[in-house]
Design an enzyme around this catalytic site. Structure first.
Site, short mmCIF file in Angstrom:
data_model
loop_
_atom_site.label_atom_id
_atom_site.label_comp_id
_atom_site.label_asym_id
_atom_site.label_seq_id
_atom_site.Cartn_x
_atom_site.Cartn_y
_atom_site.Cartn_z
N ASN A 1 -10.95 -2.64 -5.10
CA ASN A 1 -10.20 -1.74 -6.01
C ASN A 1 -10.90 -1.62 -7.36
O ASN A 1 -10.62 -0.70 -8.12
CB ASN A 1 -8.76 -2.24 -6.23
CG ASN A 1 -7.85 -2.05 -5.03
OD1 ASN A 1 -6.87 -2.78 -4.86
ND2 ASN A 1 -8.13 -1.07 -4.18
N ASP B 1 0.83 -1.21 0.00
CA ASP B 1 0.00 0.00 0.00
C ASP B 1 0.86 1.26 0.00
O ASP B 1 1.96 1.26 0.54
CB ASP B 1 -0.91 -0.03 1.24
CG ASP B 1 -2.10 0.91 1.10
OD1 ASP B 1 -2.36 1.39 -0.03
OD2 ASP B 1 -2.75 1.18 2.12
C1 IPE Z 1 -5.39 -2.71 -0.16
O1 IPE Z 1 -5.07 -1.38 -0.30
C2 IPE Z 1 -5.39 -3.40 -1.50
C3 IPE Z 1 -4.09 -3.58 -2.15
C4 IPE Z 1 -2.94 -3.22 -1.66
C5 IPE Z 1 -4.14 -4.23 -3.43
P1 IPE Z 1 -6.19 -0.26 -0.43
O2 IPE Z 1 -5.48 1.02 -0.62
O3 IPE Z 1 -7.16 -0.65 -1.48
O4 IPE Z 1 -6.92 -0.34 0.98
P2 IPE Z 1 -7.77 0.74 1.79
O5 IPE Z 1 -8.79 1.29 0.83
O6 IPE Z 1 -6.82 1.79 2.24
O7 IPE Z 1 -8.34 -0.01 2.93
C1 IPE Z 2 -1.56 0.29 -3.41
O1 IPE Z 2 -1.38 1.66 -3.46
C2 IPE Z 2 -1.79 -0.29 -4.80
C3 IPE Z 2 -3.16 -0.76 -5.02
C4 IPE Z 2 -4.13 -0.72 -4.15
C5 IPE Z 2 -3.45 -1.32 -6.30
P1 IPE Z 2 -2.60 2.67 -3.41
O2 IPE Z 2 -3.00 2.97 -4.82
O3 IPE Z 2 -3.69 2.17 -2.56
O4 IPE Z 2 -1.90 3.92 -2.77
P2 IPE Z 2 -2.52 4.93 -1.70
O5 IPE Z 2 -3.07 4.11 -0.57
O6 IPE Z 2 -3.58 5.70 -2.41
O7 IPE Z 2 -1.36 5.77 -1.27
MG MG Z 3 -4.10 2.39 -0.59
#
Ligand code: IPE
Ligand code: IPE
Ligand code: MG
Length: 240
Positions: A64, A16
């Site tokens: 997602n 993340d």
């Molecule tokens: C979790 O991260 C999913 C992945 C890393 C693929 P998110 O960014 O989607 O999670 P939330 O929304 O902060 O809980």
């Molecule tokens: C994790 O990074 C990747 C996926 C969830 C696919 P994020 O896209 O959630 O990054 P933040 O949480 O917005 O920083």
């Molecule tokens: Mg995220």
């Protein structure tokens, strides 16, 4: 010194913070995902080196799918590009690729190219790399319940025969052990629907580092911390 550690058998990672990494640099989120792909490369290699046997990466969650279509397209494109570019390395390092999730919800061409790499790497015995795609822990549990219900309906299974082992048999990757260590980057202290069934006794490790900044040393720190934990599984502490 750190390299002498006995690593956890199965590490799972909630990768993340790609978006925040990009935002902090005034870049579009897509470039954060691109930098995140480099981190994947580093960590797969590092896990191979230290002797981790299974590495599960949360790459795209069920939820997602509610992100803007342009970001999803970008993520899928990156995934395909990454896997195409990394296939020779996976083969050379004897890494077997697998996938868990509702793959039918993802673009068919992306899933097809991943499946081809799965077939090509099927004999890899050094490490299994599991990509969680279109994955949700609740959705997996629902899918298990549906399969078991279908077996009961057909008279193949009696309800009282359903126990933990029978349930686990219907998971997306029933042969894989539960994760020993679950790492989440970017400081968020939640599971976000990852491996809900499998992580009941997994050790959790949260680091403030954003995923694109996560290095081999960070991985070794997480493993060192894991080694210091006492896993009790509900029992009383071992003395000594
Ligand atoms: C979790 O991260 C999913 C992945 C890393 C693929 P998110 O960014 O989607 O999670 P939330 O929304 O902060 O809980
Ligand atoms: C994790 O990074 C990747 C996926 C969830 C696919 P994020 O896209 O959630 O990054 P933040 O949480 O917005 O920083
Ligand atoms: Mg995220």
């Amino acid at each position: 010194m750190q390299d002498a550690l006995k690593p956890p058998h199965h590490i799972a990672v909630i990768m993340d913070g790609n978006g925040r990494w990009a935002q902090a640099r005034g870049l579009p989120r897509g470039l954060g995902h691109r930098a995140g792909a480099q981190a994947v490369r580093r960590i797969v290699e590092a896990c191979c080196e230290v002797g981790v046997k299974v590495l599960t990466l949360y790459a795209f969650s069920w939820e997602n799918r509610d992100r803007p279509p342009a970001e999803i397209r970008e993520l899928m494109g990156l995934l395909e590009e990454f896997i195409r570019r990394e296939t020779p390395t996976l083969l050379a390092n004897q890494v077997r690729l697998r996938m868990i999730g509702r793959l039918e919800e993802l673009p068919a061409d992306v899933v097809d190219s991943l499946r081809r790499v799965m077939e090509r790497t099927a004999h890899g015995e050094r490490m299994t790399l599991v990509l969680a795609l279109g994955y949700g822990g609740r959705q997996e549990i629902v899918d298990v319940a549906r399969r078991l219900a279908e077996q009961v309906r057909r008279g193949l299974v009696q309800p009282e025969q359903i126990d933990e082992a029978a349930f686990a048999q219907q998971l997306y990757a029933p042969d894989l052990p539960d994760p020993d260590l679950l790492i989440r980057t970017s400081g968020e202290q939640r599971l976000s629907n990852f491996l809900l069934w499998q992580s009941s006794y997994t050790e959790l490790y949260v680091t403030p580092k954003l995923w694109p900044d996560f290095t081999k040393d960070d991985l070794l720190d997480a493993i060192a911390e894991y080694e210091r934990r006492e896993r009790r599984f509900g029992r009383v502490a071992a003395r000594g």
